[in-house]
Design a protein around this motif. Structure first.
Motif, PDB file in Angstrom:
ATOM      1  N   ALA A 262       0.825  -1.213   0.000  1.00 48.86           N
ATOM      2  CA  ALA A 262       0.000   0.000   0.000  1.00 48.86           C
ATOM      3  C   ALA A 262       0.856   1.259   0.000  1.00 48.86           C
ATOM      4  N   ASP A 263       2.082   1.155   0.499  1.00 50.89           N
ATOM      5  CA  ASP A 263       2.984   2.309   0.535  1.00 50.89           C
ATOM      6  C   ASP A 263       3.850   2.412  -0.709  1.00 50.89           C
ATOM      7  N   ARG A 302      -1.071  -9.077  11.329  1.00 47.80           N
ATOM      8  CA  ARG A 302      -1.244  -7.629  11.373  1.00 47.80           C
ATOM      9  C   ARG A 302      -0.235  -6.900  10.480  1.00 47.80           C
ATOM     10  N   LYS A 303       1.003  -7.380  10.432  1.00 46.99           N
ATOM     11  CA  LYS A 303       2.011  -6.719   9.608  1.00 46.99           C
ATOM     12  C   LYS A 303       1.676  -6.856   8.128  1.00 46.99           C
ATOM     13  N   ARG A 304       1.203  -8.017   7.727  1.00 42.46           N
ATOM     14  CA  ARG A 304       0.826  -8.209   6.326  1.00 42.46           C
ATOM     15  C   ARG A 304      -0.370  -7.340   5.974  1.00 42.46           C
ATOM     16  N   ALA A 305      -1.343  -7.234   6.873  1.00 46.95           N
ATOM     17  CA  ALA A 305      -2.511  -6.392   6.621  1.00 46.95           C
ATOM     18  C   ALA A 305      -2.103  -4.936   6.434  1.00 46.95           C
ATOM     19  N   GLU A 306      -1.106  -4.503   7.198  1.00 53.34           N
ATOM     20  CA  GLU A 306      -0.656  -3.121   7.046  1.00 53.34           C
ATOM     21  C   GLU A 306       0.108  -2.933   5.738  1.00 53.34           C
ATOM     22  N   PHE A 309      -2.836  -3.567   2.810  1.00 55.19           N
ATOM     23  CA  PHE A 309      -4.015  -2.701   2.812  1.00 55.19           C
ATOM     24  C   PHE A 309      -3.759  -1.324   3.428  1.00 55.19           C
ATOM     25  N   GLY A 310      -2.584  -1.102   3.988  1.00 54.60           N
ATOM     26  CA  GLY A 310      -2.345   0.140   4.691  1.00 54.60           C
ATOM     27  C   GLY A 310      -3.206   0.254   5.936  1.00 54.60           C
ATOM     28  N   PHE A 311      -3.590  -0.889   6.521  1.00 56.00           N
ATOM     29  CA  PHE A 311      -4.522  -0.929   7.644  1.00 56.00           C
ATOM     30  C   PHE A 311      -3.768  -1.375   8.887  1.00 56.00           C
ATOM     31  N   GLY A 336     -15.371  -3.559  -0.769  1.00 51.76           N
ATOM     32  CA  GLY A 336     -14.645  -3.974  -1.957  1.00 51.76           C
ATOM     33  C   GLY A 336     -13.311  -4.572  -1.568  1.00 51.76           C
ATOM     34  N   ASP A 337     -12.211  -3.977  -2.061  1.00 54.48           N
ATOM     35  CA  ASP A 337     -10.883  -4.465  -1.703  1.00 54.48           C
ATOM     36  C   ASP A 337     -10.135  -3.468  -0.821  1.00 54.48           C
ATOM     37  N   ARG A 338     -10.885  -2.604  -0.111  1.00 59.55           N
ATOM     38  CA  ARG A 338     -10.267  -1.607   0.765  1.00 59.55           C
ATOM     39  C   ARG A 338     -10.769  -1.761   2.195  1.00 59.55           C
ATOM     40  N   MET A 339      -9.888  -1.466   3.146  1.00 56.25           N
ATOM     41  CA  MET A 339     -10.303  -1.342   4.531  1.00 56.25           C
ATOM     42  C   MET A 339     -10.732   0.105   4.740  1.00 56.25           C
ATOM     43  N   VAL A 340     -11.973   0.311   5.178  1.00 55.94           N
ATOM     44  CA  VAL A 340     -12.508   1.672   5.232  1.00 55.94           C
ATOM     45  C   VAL A 340     -12.710   2.200   6.650  1.00 55.94           C
ATOM     46  N   GLY A 341     -12.576   1.349   7.663  1.00 52.08           N
ATOM     47  CA  GLY A 341     -12.752   1.843   9.020  1.00 52.08           C
ATOM     48  C   GLY A 341     -12.800   0.722  10.025  1.00 52.08           C
ATOM     49  N   ARG A 342     -13.192   1.089  11.236  1.00 50.86           N
ATOM     50  CA  ARG A 342     -13.368   0.112  12.320  1.00 50.86           C
ATOM     51  C   ARG A 342     -14.516   0.614  13.187  1.00 50.86           C
TER      52      ARG A 342
END
Length: 399
Positions: A262-263, A302-306, A309-311, A336-342
């Protein structure tokens, strides 16, 4: 050598497709259809926290909205299509995979026996035979029925008494199996009474287990590093995974590629050539907004998710309330394919209301009325799983 590159959006879609999150969450939610879903995922992590729904139930519901918790209990306790054991954590696993766990049982046996002997003294060894005789003669037990004395000093394992330690040891090393749960309490029985004979009596050599662990993990991840192959099942060592990757590359069975995070940073991975060939043909994911479990297999690393997905996500159960950025147990939101919140929500079962206390959109996400409407639709879909009849938003829920 110029390696193929998966841009970030394509990599996300390959990953989500492997985790059954690209398609609409339809399916029977029980029986053979549910068993197929669990096999596709590989395992489903089990967790006791039940602020809205337990982790394993939400993981399955998010992929098959017809799912209800009794369907998993029937599959596990009655049909014996799954068994409960350990991957990176406690999990429900397809029964057909049981023979591969024998390697873990063997490797854990000496390590755990020595560890628990140090904690509980010589009495622990005698308790192993006592517990086995009790279960053999009288049937399944839960831990509260075994032993009465607590350890004399803190052990780091919840001050288990020797009998409880023996019970856990026998489960971890494969001599006992979880036969059922009542509420969330586990009942243990002799493994031969729980695991179907065709799986119980199958034996696979060590090199076969290593090969299966790597191949099946790569199937379920889409792409991976050797370390991620190890972490998926937690059955094999880093050296074993690296040797498998080296051999599979030499044989031309797998390919190397670069995955863009994501970065924008690329990272080396391996994947099946067929995955690379179809990566750009996956199409668009379902656009619906989904509530995911904090332990969803797509997010548990968690590291892979960040990276992907930048999450940035962590559970803040053990963080003092004044230091929490979010609620102590919040649910990730995917669109979709984005993390939008919590979202921080709890099932108030006294009033049969799902109460939304707070929602934090991701920094790049605008939370307009359209997205709020999609969230409301998703939460109403969740009501039967949460055991509620209505949804209520706090006045200041949007953060």
């Amino acid at each position: 050598m110029n390696l193929p590159i998966l841009d970030n959006q394509t990599a996300r879609r390959v990953f989500l497709d492997a985790h059954a999150l690209m398609e609409r969450p339809i399916g029977p939610g029980r029986g053979a259809g549910l068993a197929q879903l669990i096999t596709r995922l590989g395992f489903v992590q089990v967790d006791s926290v039940n602020t809205m729904a337990r982790a394993h139930d939400l993981i399955l519901w998010s992929r098959q909205n017809a799912y209800r918790p009794d369907a998993l209990r029937a599959l596990n306790d009655r049909d014996r299509a799954t068994f409960e054991h350990w991957t990176h954590d406690a999990a429900v696993i397809p029964a057909e995979f049981f023979p591969y766990w024998r390697l873990r049982f063997a490797r854990d046996r000496d390590r755990l026996r020595a560890r628990w002997k140090n904690w509980h003294g010589a009495a622990f060894h005698a308790e192993i035979d006592t517990v086995l005789r009790r279960i053999n003669d009288h049937g399944a037990v839960h831990s509260a029925e075994i032993g009465e004395k607590r350890a004399e000093k803190s052990t780091g394992w919840w001050d288990w008494h020797p009998s409880k330690a023996a019970l856990e040891y026998l489960w971890r090393t494969g001599e006992l199996a979880i036969t059922r749960r009542e509420g969330f309490r586990k009942f243990y029985d002799l493994t031969e009474r729980v695991i179907p004979p065709e799986h119980l009596n199958a034996h696979i050599p060590e090199d076969g287990v290593i090969d299966w662990a790597c191949r099946s993990a790569l199937d379920r991840l889409g792409f991976a590093t050797p370390g991620e192959l190890v972490a998926f099942w937690a059955l094999i060592t880093p050296a074993e995974a690296k040797a498998w990757v080296d051999g599979a590359l030499k044989r031309g069975e797998i390919s190397e590629a670069m995955v863009v995070g994501a970065d924008g940073a690329p990272r080396g991975v391996v994947l099946w050539p067929r995955t690379l060939a179809r990566a750009h043909d996956l199409g668009d994911p379902t656009p619906r907004l989904r509530v995911l479990s904090p332990f969803d297999p797509a997010l548990r690393d968690r590291k892979r998710a960040e990276r992907l997905f930048g999450f940035s996500y962590r559970i803040e159960i053990f963080v003092p309330e004044a230091q929490r950025r979010y609620g102590y147990y919040v649910f990730p939101l995917m669109e979709g394919d984005r993390m939008v919140g919590r979202i921080d929500m709890r099932a108030d079962r006294e009033t049969s209301c799902l109460r939304v206390r707070a929602l934090w959109p991701e920094a790049s996400i605008s939370w307009g009325q359209g997205r709020q409407n999609r969230l409301a639709v998703e939460l109403h879909r969740l009501l039967p799983l949460a055991g509620c009849d209505s949804v209520a938003f706090a006045d200041d829920f949007l953060k």
